[in-house]
Scaffold this motif. Structure first.
Motif, mmCIF file in Angstrom:
data_model
loop_
_atom_site.group_PDB
_atom_site.id
_atom_site.type_symbol
_atom_site.label_atom_id
_atom_site.label_comp_id
_atom_site.label_asym_id
_atom_site.label_seq_id
_atom_site.Cartn_x
_atom_site.Cartn_y
_atom_site.Cartn_z
ATOM 1 N N PHE A 300 0.813 -1.223 0.000
ATOM 2 C CA PHE A 300 0.000 0.000 0.000
ATOM 3 C C PHE A 300 0.845 1.272 0.000
ATOM 4 O O PHE A 300 0.312 2.366 0.048
ATOM 5 N N ALA A 303 0.376 3.806 -3.055
ATOM 6 C CA ALA A 303 -0.924 4.489 -2.964
ATOM 7 C C ALA A 303 -0.895 5.530 -1.845
ATOM 8 O O ALA A 303 -1.383 6.658 -2.009
ATOM 9 N N THR A 304 -0.302 5.159 -0.718
ATOM 10 C CA THR A 304 -0.212 6.078 0.422
ATOM 11 C C THR A 304 0.584 7.326 0.037
ATOM 12 O O THR A 304 0.190 8.455 0.316
ATOM 13 N N ILE A 307 -1.029 9.983 -2.137
ATOM 14 C CA ILE A 307 -1.975 10.886 -1.486
ATOM 15 C C ILE A 307 -1.195 11.909 -0.662
ATOM 16 O O ILE A 307 -1.367 13.115 -0.807
ATOM 17 N N ALA A 369 -11.213 10.273 4.003
ATOM 18 C CA ALA A 369 -11.112 9.077 3.171
ATOM 19 C C ALA A 369 -9.742 8.946 2.535
ATOM 20 O O ALA A 369 -9.259 7.835 2.325
ATOM 21 N N LYS A 373 -6.658 8.714 6.092
ATOM 22 C CA LYS A 373 -6.481 7.270 5.906
ATOM 23 C C LYS A 373 -5.038 6.960 5.507
ATOM 24 O O LYS A 373 -4.416 6.033 6.037
ATOM 25 N N ALA A 374 -4.499 7.742 4.598
ATOM 26 C CA ALA A 374 -3.117 7.522 4.141
ATOM 27 C C ALA A 374 -2.127 7.690 5.294
ATOM 28 O O ALA A 374 -1.157 6.935 5.417
ATOM 29 N N VAL A 377 -2.191 4.498 7.287
ATOM 30 C CA VAL A 377 -1.454 3.416 6.616
ATOM 31 C C VAL A 377 0.051 3.681 6.730
ATOM 32 O O VAL A 377 0.851 2.755 6.888
ATOM 33 N N LEU A 380 1.323 2.130 9.744
ATOM 34 C CA LEU A 380 1.517 0.675 9.602
ATOM 35 C C LEU A 380 2.828 0.354 8.875
ATOM 36 O O LEU A 380 3.524 -0.598 9.224
ATOM 37 N N ILE B 41 -6.007 1.654 -0.462
ATOM 38 C CA ILE B 41 -5.745 1.879 0.965
ATOM 39 C C ILE B 41 -7.011 1.757 1.796
ATOM 40 O O ILE B 41 -6.942 1.500 2.986
ATOM 41 N N ASN B 42 -8.174 1.912 1.136
ATOM 42 C CA ASN B 42 -9.403 1.774 1.902
ATOM 43 C C ASN B 42 -9.722 0.323 2.264
ATOM 44 O O ASN B 42 -10.638 0.055 3.032
ATOM 45 N N SER B 43 -8.923 -0.613 1.720
ATOM 46 C CA SER B 43 -9.104 -2.008 2.123
ATOM 47 C C SER B 43 -8.254 -2.353 3.350
ATOM 48 O O SER B 43 -8.333 -3.444 3.887
ATOM 49 N N VAL B 44 -7.427 -1.410 3.801
ATOM 50 C CA VAL B 44 -6.549 -1.684 4.950
ATOM 51 C C VAL B 44 -7.299 -1.410 6.254
ATOM 52 O O VAL B 44 -7.975 -0.386 6.379
#
Lengths: 481, 104
Positions: A300, A303-304, A307, A369, A373-374, A377, A380, B41-44
């Motif tokens: 991910f 994608a992170t 953003i 969203a 959210k990013a 992540v 993580l 990322i929305n699946s995490v």
């Protein structure tokens, strides 16, 4: 004498022993630039007059070692007082900074000599220098191919012997990816290790200045100069800087290497994978062990990044409004008109794209969203690295999924261009240091090995990189130009 | 989610970025591709995970921001700053009129 072929530490020895003069060295470097620059296009501008003046001064004073008297190329997004700093953008085409970046002050107090400003993707956004508003830099190993980016000018200048070393900046791979494509050494230091004051901001939580050099020793020497706490950068860490030269020891006995399968699988070309596996075997032969692990969050990371980086960029680039500096449109009925037209005319397509993505991700209704959210992540991803370093000393992967691609190959497909940073981006998100070193060739194009370490543990990276370099000496191979 | 040309137009206006008609269409398409990609990322699962805005304090040896004296330092180079301005008058930045004709 072909001084331009030598490394900075070799040149430093020659200056100290009075084997050569600094003026001789500077002249040789500019002669080299004269003979190859028309093929490479690494520089946005050269500062020959000032360089020769400085060299004369130094010749009168004498050299005590370190990097005193060594010429250096500087990426054109690092502010140099009195010398244009354009970010390879039309909007800053005529910008002359009123001050020096902290790293430039540090170079100067070491007695290093800036020789020119190097080309980049506009505002450091890109992976090939094709987004520069002025020119595309070519890869010295094959001038049909890109040098990587965004610090492509710096990497190509070093690879083509136009400069013994250079400064770049790295937000998602912008030092390491071009280092890999051009077969040189590139280090992205720990976030907070090198001052960002005077580095034109792209994504402030990810940006970091670092060295591009011909070998690992030079990277360590340059870090000795630029890694210092700076009160003018509130994210600069006030921690002691070790003498990185002391880390240059050939010894990896007992070293534990982790190899994330997410960076060795799908999307990584076979020959690149093979070069990395061979490098791992060399480490094994020298007494290290390696183990495949899984870092699930890495899937991910790209994608992170796409953003967080555009979000920060859209905010940072709001300052280019045609008021304080830079381009202003002639079409300016009123203030709003001036903003819209100035930015329309001044920014190139990739910068516009990222401003729109970033503004969208931060806009009301989408903030949670996307941006928030990013950032979660991102936590993580950082945790995955933290956990790995409990059991391992370093993490290794290819720096790039493939060797240098052709000029024009990815220009019309932004997403495929973004994918070339898949292995470098997670490191900026985690804030840790990583170095790219040459580890072989695929059809005469360099392949880079990426070594990642704990935050503020550049010393281990230098020791591990130096050990491999001494064993293999890929750094001795040069492009035919 | 699909990004329309109108959304691009609105977002660009927020960013004070003028776009040609052609650019609006192109960016709408490319934005759909890119947002389609980043949507993974929305699946995490991020329940109970706090956001990281910067790694500076969580990754470092130093867990606080260093403080310094709040002291004024004089900068002697106003002309170097003003000299970069596209339009200037009496050491000030000059801009076009702020109100549009229809807003007065």
């Amino acid at each position: 004498m072909s001084l331009h072929k030598l490394t900075a530490h070799e040149l430093s020895d020659k200056l100290k022993s009075k084997d050569i003069s600094c003026v001789e060295l500077i002249n040789d470097v500019y002669n080299r630039i004269d003979s190859v620059e028309s093929k490479i296009d690494a520089f946005n501008c050269l500062t020959k007059e000032a360089a020769i003046k400085k060299a004369k001064e130094l010749d009168n004073k004498g050299f005590s070692g370190g990097l005193s008297g060594i010429p250096i190329a500087i990426k054109d997004n690092i502010c140099t007082e009195g010398t244009k700093t354009t970010c390879s953008s039309k909007i800053l085409e005529n910008f002359v900074p009123p001050y020096n970046a902290t790293v430039v002050e540090l170079l100067q107090s070491e007695g290093m000599i800036p020789i020119g400003k190097t080309n980049l993707d506009e505002f450091a956004m890109g992976s090939s220098t094709e987004n520069s508003a002025f020119k595309t830099t070519k890869n010295p190993w094959d001038i049909q191919r890109v040098p990587g980016g965004s610090s492509g000018g710096s990497a190509a200048a070093v690879a083509a012997d136009e400069a013994p070393l250079a400064l770049g900046s790295d937000t998602g791979g912008s030092i390491r990816q071009p280092a890999s494509f051009c077969g040189v050494v590139g280090l992205k230091p720990t976030y907070g290790r090198v001052s960002r004051y005077g580095l034109v901001a792209f994504a402030s939580s990810l940006d970091q200045i670092g060295p591009l050099t011909k070998d690992v020793t030079d990277a360590a020497l340059l870090m000795n100069v630029i890694a210092k706490y700076d009160r003018r950068d509130s994210t600069s860490a006030d921690v002691a800087t070790p003498d990185y030269r002391k880390a240059l020891i050939k010894d990896v006995k007992g070293l534990k290497i982790a190899v994330p399968k997410e960076l060795m699988g799908e999307g990584i070309e076979e020959n690149t994978k093979k070069a990395i596996l061979e490098a791992l075997k060399i480490y094994e032969k020298m007494g290290a062990t390696f183990k495949e692990i899984s870092l699930p969050s890495l899937k991910f990371a790209l994608a992170t990044y796409y953003i967080i980086a555009p979000a920060e960029a859209s905010s940072n680039l709001s300052r280019y409004d045609g008021v304080h500096y830079g381009h202003r449109s002639d079409k300016q009925n009123d203030l709003m008109d001036m903003y819209l037209n100035t930015r329309k005319e001044g920014f190139g397509p990739e910068v516009k794209r990222r401003i729109i993505i970033g503004t969208y991700a931060l806009s009301s209704g989408y903030y949670d969203a996307y941006y928030l959210k990013a950032q979660k992540v991102r936590t993580l991803i950082k945790q995955d690295f933290d956990n790995t370093f409990k059991d391992f000393d370093v993490v290794m992967s290819p720096t790039c999924p493939s060797p240098a691609f052709k000029v024009g190959e990815k220009v019309s497909d932004p997403l495929s261009m973004y994918l070339s940073d898949i292995a470098t981006i997670p490191i900026n998100l985690a804030g840790i240091p990583a170095i790219s070193i040459p580890c072989g060739f695929d059809n005469d194009l360099p392949v880079g090995l990426q070594i990642m370490g704990k935050a503020f543990d550049e010393e281990t990276l230098f020791r591990v990189a130096f050990s491999y370099e001494q064993e293999t000496r890929w750094d001795k191979r040069k492009p035919a130009l | 989610m699909s990004i329309s040309k109108e959304t691009v137009e609105y977002t660009a206006k927020l960013a004070r970025l003028g776009l040609s008609e052609e650019e609006k269409g192109l960016y709408a398409k490319q934005l759909n591709d890119i947002l389609g990609y980043v949507d993974v990322i929305n699946s995490v699962d991020t329940k109970n995970i706090s956001p990281t805005a910067s790694t500076r304090l969580s990754a470092g040896k130093q867990k606080t921001t260093p403080m310094r004296q709040d002291k004024t330092v004089k900068f002697d180079g106003i002309e170097k700053i003003i000299g970069n301005a596209p339009a200037q008058e009496d050491n000030m930045f000059k801009v076009p009129k702020i109100m549009g004709d229809d807003e007065q």
